[in-house]
Design a protein around this motif. Structure first.
Motif, PDB file in Angstrom:
ATOM      1  N   TRP A 201       0.826  -1.204   0.000  1.00 61.00           N
ATOM      2  CA  TRP A 201       0.000   0.000   0.000  1.00 61.00           C
ATOM      3  C   TRP A 201       0.867   1.263   0.000  1.00 61.00           C
ATOM      4  O   TRP A 201       1.915   1.303   0.657  1.00 61.00           O
TER       5      TRP A 201
ATOM      6  N   TYR B 130       6.417   7.214   5.258  1.00 57.68           N
ATOM      7  CA  TYR B 130       5.002   7.385   4.971  1.00 57.68           C
ATOM      8  C   TYR B 130       4.730   8.681   4.231  1.00 57.68           C
ATOM      9  O   TYR B 130       4.048   8.684   3.210  1.00 57.68           O
TER      10      TYR B 130
ATOM     11  N   ALA C  90       3.688   3.353   2.538  1.00 61.13           N
ATOM     12  CA  ALA C  90       2.965   3.060   3.781  1.00 61.13           C
ATOM     13  C   ALA C  90       3.119   1.614   4.237  1.00 61.13           C
ATOM     14  O   ALA C  90       3.269   1.344   5.422  1.00 61.13           O
TER      15      ALA C  90
ATOM     16  N   ALA D 285       6.384   1.370   5.803  1.00 57.11           N
ATOM     17  CA  ALA D 285       6.366   2.117   7.065  1.00 57.11           C
ATOM     18  C   ALA D 285       5.697   1.279   8.150  1.00 57.11           C
ATOM     19  O   ALA D 285       6.174   1.226   9.288  1.00 57.11           O
TER      20      ALA D 285
ATOM     21  N   LEU E 142       0.230   4.595  13.461  1.00 55.51           N
ATOM     22  CA  LEU E 142       0.021   5.794  12.656  1.00 55.51           C
ATOM     23  C   LEU E 142      -0.549   5.548  11.260  1.00 55.51           C
ATOM     24  O   LEU E 142      -1.500   6.196  10.850  1.00 55.51           O
ATOM     25  N   VAL E 143       0.043   4.607  10.526  1.00 53.94           N
ATOM     26  CA  VAL E 143      -0.309   4.453   9.115  1.00 53.94           C
ATOM     27  C   VAL E 143      -1.821   4.213   8.937  1.00 53.94           C
ATOM     28  O   VAL E 143      -2.482   4.983   8.242  1.00 53.94           O
TER      29      VAL E 143
END
Lengths: 310, 276
Positions: free
Chosen positions: A59, A272, A278, A281, B121-122
């Motif tokens: 993603w 990110y 993402a 991350a 967070l993501v």
């Protein structure tokens, strides 16, 4: 025997001294913590679990599509040289700050536990940085360490030494971050140790004095063991705080030069937001949670075992 | 003996003074920098040759600190208020009713303290975008509240266990009062000292929050002090006098709060940790 106790209890109860104990199934009163539970579930637990799921995808953080890539991101993480650099820094921030904060915090507490003048003023000043935002604290120390016009270089030049670019030097700047974090939060450790010291009964020291114990013996055999609960809480608090260091790094070095002073938090942030990566991350986030968990549990187990009953 | 005592007192006082002076260095540099002229390139150790209070006015306007102060105050007050209500309410049964379920829930709250907020967070960011809550005070309040609930519950539960006598509640129960009534009429007023601690600790940390603010409050209309300062620092690397002035103004409210309520701050931190 138990009948006897019951009888006497009832007798006392009858006089209105102690109420009879009702054997009733305890209620959980779960509705009282339901609101709190919902808030942490929605804003911490669910995103955390979802983050684990995202770590198995590619993603980009914004589009609706994401592909399941299995362990691909994890493979990438273990092959990424940045990972090791960032983990190394994070551990330095976590463990380095913990050691300095505890050793210095304990020394300060021992100092302030003596009868000295200006005690409360000293305590207030050491404690004051705790209430300042780590971001602002970073800027303040930036004034100190900056290459151009920094306070440190003025001192060096005064002694005829060369100016140093401390914040731009990858061998030095992680240590500066540890230093600033220690300076800022040593007050918390100090306060907790001070409370611990004040709860130790004077009798122990008097008895040791009669036995002719030295200052060092008293510290090792009385103070340290009885401070163990305070040490446990301080070490765990400092490890958790140090491992998730974020603001102060952004303020002092921005994580640079390159990735030299990046922590796992700042690295995740850049993955990110700057690189739209993402999935990756999230993978780093899982590693970070894992490392934090392992180190805080290890510290907890180690120091709990050393606690004694006073 | 007397002499020796006096000498040791003098020695340790000297050490304390040296430590204090060392800890004052950053404050000295911050304050003198904030008062210097823009073109004053003297050493950071030097006192300003002329005092420039107008730096504060300039920084206030250029960094739009007025707006940032209001946003920060709304978020801090909102989150602290909700923390106290939800936190104390949650801590009461967790401290008093020792059922299996409660033990598990208490453990869960404590375990959450270990999760680094950024790890979530993501997906959190995506969720907030989907809910249309980006750049709102509400999301900052909820995020900060969630982050501090575990600590709040920990402090309240420790305090209830160690200092509130059960007998009071039992007496009220016999009089037929409802649980909620008992809590708000009897228990909550007794929690005042720890409520003060929770209030101060959470206000200080939420006021200083940068992590959540930078992700969720990017719009200038909702930006908080830390975000405004970070932006201001980015644009004014060469004009550190203004940055220093802005930094001083941003930390003033919490400094004043701390100096007045120090007692509670310190008492709460130490009692919660050493007894708990």
């Amino acid at each position: 025997m138990s009948e006897l106790v019951n009888k006497s209890q009832r007798a006392i109860a009858h006089k209105g001294v102690v109420k009879p104990r009702k054997v009733k199934k305890q209620k959980s009163l779960w509705w009282m913590y339901l609101p709190a539970l919902i808030v942490v579930s929605v804003f911490i637990i669910y995103p955390f679990l979802n983050g684990i799921r995202v770590s198995f995808t590619d993603w980009n953080g914004f589009s609706q599509t994401k592909n399941w890539v299995g362990l691909e991101q994890y493979k990438r993480m273990f092959q990424d040289s940045n990972t090791w650099l960032v983990v190394k820094n994070t551990l330095l921030y976590g463990i380095g700050s913990t050691i300095f904060q505890n050793v210095i915090g304990l020394l300060y507490a021992l100092l302030l536990n003596k009868s000295i003048r200006l005690k409360s003023l000293t305590r207030t000043i050491i404690y004051l940085p705790v209430i300042i935002s780590p971001l602002v604290m970073g800027y303040i120390w930036y004034f100190f360490f900056a290459y151009q016009g920094g306070a440190l270089n003025d001192v060096l030049m005064l002694f005829g030494l060369n100016k140093i670019n401390a914040l731009g030097n990858p061998d030095v700047n992680p240590w500066i971050i540890v230093f600033v974090n220690t300076y800022q939060f040593v007050g918390i450790a100090m306060i907790i140790y001070l409370a611990g010291l004040q709860s130790i009964s004077k009798d122990f020291y008097e008895a040791a004095d009669i036995d002719g114990a030295s200052v060092f013996q008293k510290f090792k055999n009385i103070t340290l063991p009885l401070l163990m609960p305070a040490i446990t809480i301080n070490v765990v608090l400092n490890i958790i705080g140090g491992l998730k260091l974020f603001d102060v790094i952004l303020a002092l070095t921005g994580g640079g030069p390159g990735n030299a002073s990046q922590s796992m938090s700042t690295f995740m942030y850049s993955l990110y937001f700057s690189r739209q990566d993402a999935g990756y991350a999230a993978t780093q986030g899982v590693l970070m949670a894992f490392i934090t968990l392992v180190f805080s549990l290890l510290a907890l187990a180690y120091f709990k075992r050393k606690e004694v009953d006073a | 003996m007397k002499n020796k005592e006096r000498r040791s007192r003098r020695f340790f006082t000297t050490v304390a003074i040296v430590v204090t002076l060392f800890h004052l260095i950053p404050f000295y540099i911050l304050i003198t920098t904030s008062l210097k002229a823009n073109n004053d390139f003297s050493s950071k150790w030097a006192l300003p040759s002329s005092v420039h209070f107008e730096n504060f006015m300039k920084a206030w306007e250029q960094a739009s600190l007025g707006n940032a102060f209001i946003n920060t105050a709304i978020i801090t007050a909102g989150a602290a208020l909700l923390l106290i209500v939800f936190g104390s309410l949650a801590a009461y049964p967790l401290a008093r009713m020792n059922t299996r379920l409660n033990k598990f829930v208490y453990f869960l709250f404590i375990a959450i303290m270990i999760i680094p907020p950024l790890t979530a967070l993501v997906p959190l960011y995506k969720m907030v975008v989907d809910m249309g809550m980006m750049n709102t005070h509400e999301i900052a309040i909820l995020n900060n509240m969630a982050a501090f609930l575990p600590l709040t519950i920990f402090l309240y539960a420790g305090f209830i266990r160690s200092t509130i006598p059960k007998e009071l509640e039992e007496a009220a129960k016999i009089d037929g009062a409802s649980t909620l009534r008992i809590f708000f009429k009897i228990v909550f007023p007794l929690l005042k000292p720890i409520t003060a601690t929770v209030l101060i600790i959470s206000c200080v940390f939420i006021w200083n929050d940068y992590q959540f603010a930078i992700f969720f409050l990017q719009d200038e209309s909702v930006q908080t002090l830390t975000v405004a300062l970070a932006g201001f620092f980015g644009q004014n690397q060469s004009n550190l006098n203004l940055v220093a002035s802005a930094a001083i103004m941003s930390m003033l409210p919490m400094t004043i709060l701390f100096l007045f309520l120090q007692k509670y701050f310190v008492a709460g931190l130490s009692s919660g940790s050493v007894k708990g």
